[in-house]
Design a protein around this motif. Structure first.
Motif, PDB file in Angstrom:
ATOM      1  N   GLU A  51       1.025  -0.954  -0.053  1.00 40.21           N
ATOM      2  CA  GLU A  51       0.093   0.005  -0.259  1.00 40.21           C
ATOM      3  C   GLU A  51       0.817   1.366   0.081  1.00 40.21           C
ATOM      4  OE1 GLU A  51      -3.336   2.070   2.757  1.00 40.21           O
ATOM      5  OE2 GLU A  51      -2.704   0.159   3.360  1.00 40.21           O
ATOM      6  N   ASP A  52       0.332   2.288  -0.782  1.00 35.76           N
ATOM      7  CA  ASP A  52       1.249   3.686  -0.913  1.00 35.76           C
ATOM      8  C   ASP A  52       0.969   4.243   0.520  1.00 35.76           C
ATOM      9  OD1 ASP A  52       2.345   5.947  -1.429  1.00 35.76           O
ATOM     10  OD2 ASP A  52       0.819   6.546  -2.805  1.00 35.76           O
ATOM     11  N   PRO A  53       1.982   4.398   1.367  1.00 33.35           N
ATOM     12  CA  PRO A  53       1.793   5.020   2.781  1.00 33.35           C
ATOM     13  C   PRO A  53       1.236   6.477   2.689  1.00 33.35           C
ATOM     14  CG  PRO A  53       4.233   4.545   2.195  1.00 33.35           C
ATOM     15  CD  PRO A  53       3.340   3.877   1.222  1.00 33.35           C
ATOM     16  N   VAL A  54       1.475   7.227   1.504  1.00 36.18           N
ATOM     17  CA  VAL A  54       1.185   8.703   1.331  1.00 36.18           C
ATOM     18  C   VAL A  54      -0.248   8.562   1.176  1.00 36.18           C
ATOM     19  CG1 VAL A  54       1.475  10.604  -0.254  1.00 36.18           C
ATOM     20  CG2 VAL A  54       3.530   9.477   0.463  1.00 36.18           C
ATOM     21  N   GLU A  55      -0.619   7.758   0.275  1.00 32.23           N
ATOM     22  CA  GLU A  55      -2.290   7.716  -0.014  1.00 32.23           C
ATOM     23  C   GLU A  55      -2.829   7.389   1.223  1.00 32.23           C
ATOM     24  OE1 GLU A  55      -5.603   8.384  -1.452  1.00 32.23           O
ATOM     25  OE2 GLU A  55      -3.871   8.924  -2.297  1.00 32.23           O
ATOM     26  N   ALA A  56      -2.173   6.205   2.278  1.00 27.09           N
ATOM     27  CA  ALA A  56      -2.763   5.788   3.356  1.00 27.09           C
ATOM     28  C   ALA A  56      -3.020   6.805   4.332  1.00 27.09           C
ATOM     29  CB  ALA A  56      -2.293   4.675   3.999  1.00 27.09           C
ATOM     30  N   VAL A  57      -1.954   7.937   4.451  1.00 27.58           N
ATOM     31  CA  VAL A  57      -2.032   9.078   5.330  1.00 27.58           C
ATOM     32  C   VAL A  57      -3.022   9.844   4.983  1.00 27.58           C
ATOM     33  CG1 VAL A  57      -0.756  11.195   6.109  1.00 27.58           C
ATOM     34  CG2 VAL A  57       0.534   8.836   5.757  1.00 27.58           C
ATOM     35  N   ARG A  58      -3.252  10.128   3.674  1.00 32.64           N
ATOM     36  CA  ARG A  58      -4.214  11.355   3.099  1.00 32.64           C
ATOM     37  C   ARG A  58      -5.486  10.668   3.800  1.00 32.64           C
ATOM     38  NH1 ARG A  58      -1.144  11.681  -1.903  1.00 32.64           N
ATOM     39  NH2 ARG A  58      -0.193  13.573  -1.671  1.00 32.64           N
ATOM     40  N   GLN A  63     -10.357  10.620   7.159  1.00 34.25           N
ATOM     41  CA  GLN A  63     -11.371   9.750   8.374  1.00 34.25           C
ATOM     42  C   GLN A  63     -11.286  10.762   9.677  1.00 34.25           C
ATOM     43  OE1 GLN A  63      -9.766   5.752   8.578  1.00 34.25           O
ATOM     44  NE2 GLN A  63     -11.318   5.207  10.107  1.00 34.25           N
ATOM     45  N   PHE A  64     -10.002  10.945  10.091  1.00 31.57           N
ATOM     46  CA  PHE A  64      -9.948  11.379  11.374  1.00 31.57           C
ATOM     47  C   PHE A  64     -10.374  12.927  11.609  1.00 31.57           C
ATOM     48  CE2 PHE A  64      -7.070   7.400  11.879  1.00 31.57           C
ATOM     49  CZ  PHE A  64      -8.379   6.900  12.417  1.00 31.57           C
ATOM     50  N   GLN A  65     -10.414  13.623  10.564  1.00 31.70           N
ATOM     51  CA  GLN A  65     -10.359  15.154  10.673  1.00 31.70           C
ATOM     52  C   GLN A  65     -11.405  15.768  11.781  1.00 31.70           C
ATOM     53  OE1 GLN A  65     -10.674  16.813   6.791  1.00 31.70           O
ATOM     54  NE2 GLN A  65     -10.756  18.919   7.498  1.00 31.70           N
ATOM     55  N   ARG A  66     -12.633  15.274  11.933  1.00 38.79           N
ATOM     56  CA  ARG A  66     -13.615  15.724  12.753  1.00 38.79           C
ATOM     57  C   ARG A  66     -13.417  14.939  14.057  1.00 38.79           C
ATOM     58  NH1 ARG A  66     -18.118  16.219   8.557  1.00 38.79           N
ATOM     59  NH2 ARG A  66     -17.683  18.442   7.820  1.00 38.79           N
ATOM     60  N   SER A  67     -12.969  13.780  14.034  1.00 37.56           N
ATOM     61  CA  SER A  67     -13.153  13.222  15.419  1.00 37.56           C
ATOM     62  C   SER A  67     -12.039  13.022  16.209  1.00 37.56           C
ATOM     63  CB  SER A  67     -13.561  11.523  15.141  1.00 37.56           C
ATOM     64  OG  SER A  67     -12.646  10.928  14.396  1.00 37.56           O
ATOM     65  N   HIS A  68     -10.773  13.341  15.582  1.00 30.50           N
ATOM     66  CA  HIS A  68      -9.444  13.179  16.196  1.00 30.50           C
ATOM     67  C   HIS A  68      -8.660  14.392  15.656  1.00 30.50           C
ATOM     68  CE1 HIS A  68     -11.193   9.078  16.463  1.00 30.50           C
ATOM     69  NE2 HIS A  68     -10.451   9.107  17.449  1.00 30.50           N
ATOM     70  N   PRO A  69      -8.958  15.617  15.946  1.00 27.28           N
ATOM     71  CA  PRO A  69      -8.155  16.627  15.441  1.00 27.28           C
ATOM     72  C   PRO A  69      -6.588  16.705  15.932  1.00 27.28           C
ATOM     73  CG  PRO A  69      -9.519  17.435  17.214  1.00 27.28           C
ATOM     74  CD  PRO A  69      -9.933  16.041  16.870  1.00 27.28           C
ATOM     75  N   THR A  70      -6.247  16.389  16.893  1.00 28.13           N
ATOM     76  CA  THR A  70      -4.583  16.442  17.254  1.00 28.13           C
ATOM     77  C   THR A  70      -4.117  15.121  16.430  1.00 28.13           C
ATOM     78  OG1 THR A  70      -5.179  16.728  19.352  1.00 28.13           O
ATOM     79  CG2 THR A  70      -3.045  15.734  19.329  1.00 28.13           C
ATOM     80  N   LEU A  71      -4.690  13.991  16.461  1.00 31.41           N
ATOM     81  CA  LEU A  71      -4.197  13.089  15.515  1.00 31.41           C
ATOM     82  C   LEU A  71      -3.968  13.346  14.010  1.00 31.41           C
ATOM     83  CD1 LEU A  71      -3.099  10.049  15.304  1.00 31.41           C
ATOM     84  CD2 LEU A  71      -5.497   9.137  15.215  1.00 31.41           C
ATOM     85  N   THR A  72      -5.094  13.954  13.630  1.00 30.42           N
ATOM     86  CA  THR A  72      -5.064  14.545  12.119  1.00 30.42           C
ATOM     87  C   THR A  72      -3.929  15.575  12.003  1.00 30.42           C
ATOM     88  OG1 THR A  72      -7.337  14.332  12.189  1.00 30.42           O
ATOM     89  CG2 THR A  72      -6.373  15.995  10.407  1.00 30.42           C
TER      90      THR A  72
END
Length: 87
Positions: A51-58, A63-72
């Protein structure tokens, strides 16, 4: 220098995953896998991850933008560091 920055950011990511009480076990597992994929990509003696790690990070950022802002935020910094080293 960028590799060192990325390694520090990956350590921040591991800490954020470990400290987050809201992540499911599956999310934790997938984020740990992402960390391993990025490390494999940095280690030229290892085979390329499937799996392309860059695409996975995106995808995780979306996925986490709203629920986990610090992780995002941490994931965004990892993405920037990957871009700096040409991955």
């Amino acid at each position: 220098m960028p590799d060192r920055e990325l390694n520090a950011l990956l350590e921040d990511l591991r800490r954020a995953v470990a400290q987050s009480e809201e992540l499911t076990d599956d999310q934790r597992r997938r984020l740990r896998s992402l960390d391993q994929q990025i490390r494999m990509r940095l280690d030229e003696t290892q085979p390329e991850p499937e799996e392309d790690p860059v695409e996975a990070v995106r995808q995780y950022i979306d996925q986490f933008q709203r629920s986990h802002p610090t992780l995002t935020l941490t994931l965004g910094r990892v993405l920037d560091a990957l871009n700096k080293i040409g991955i």
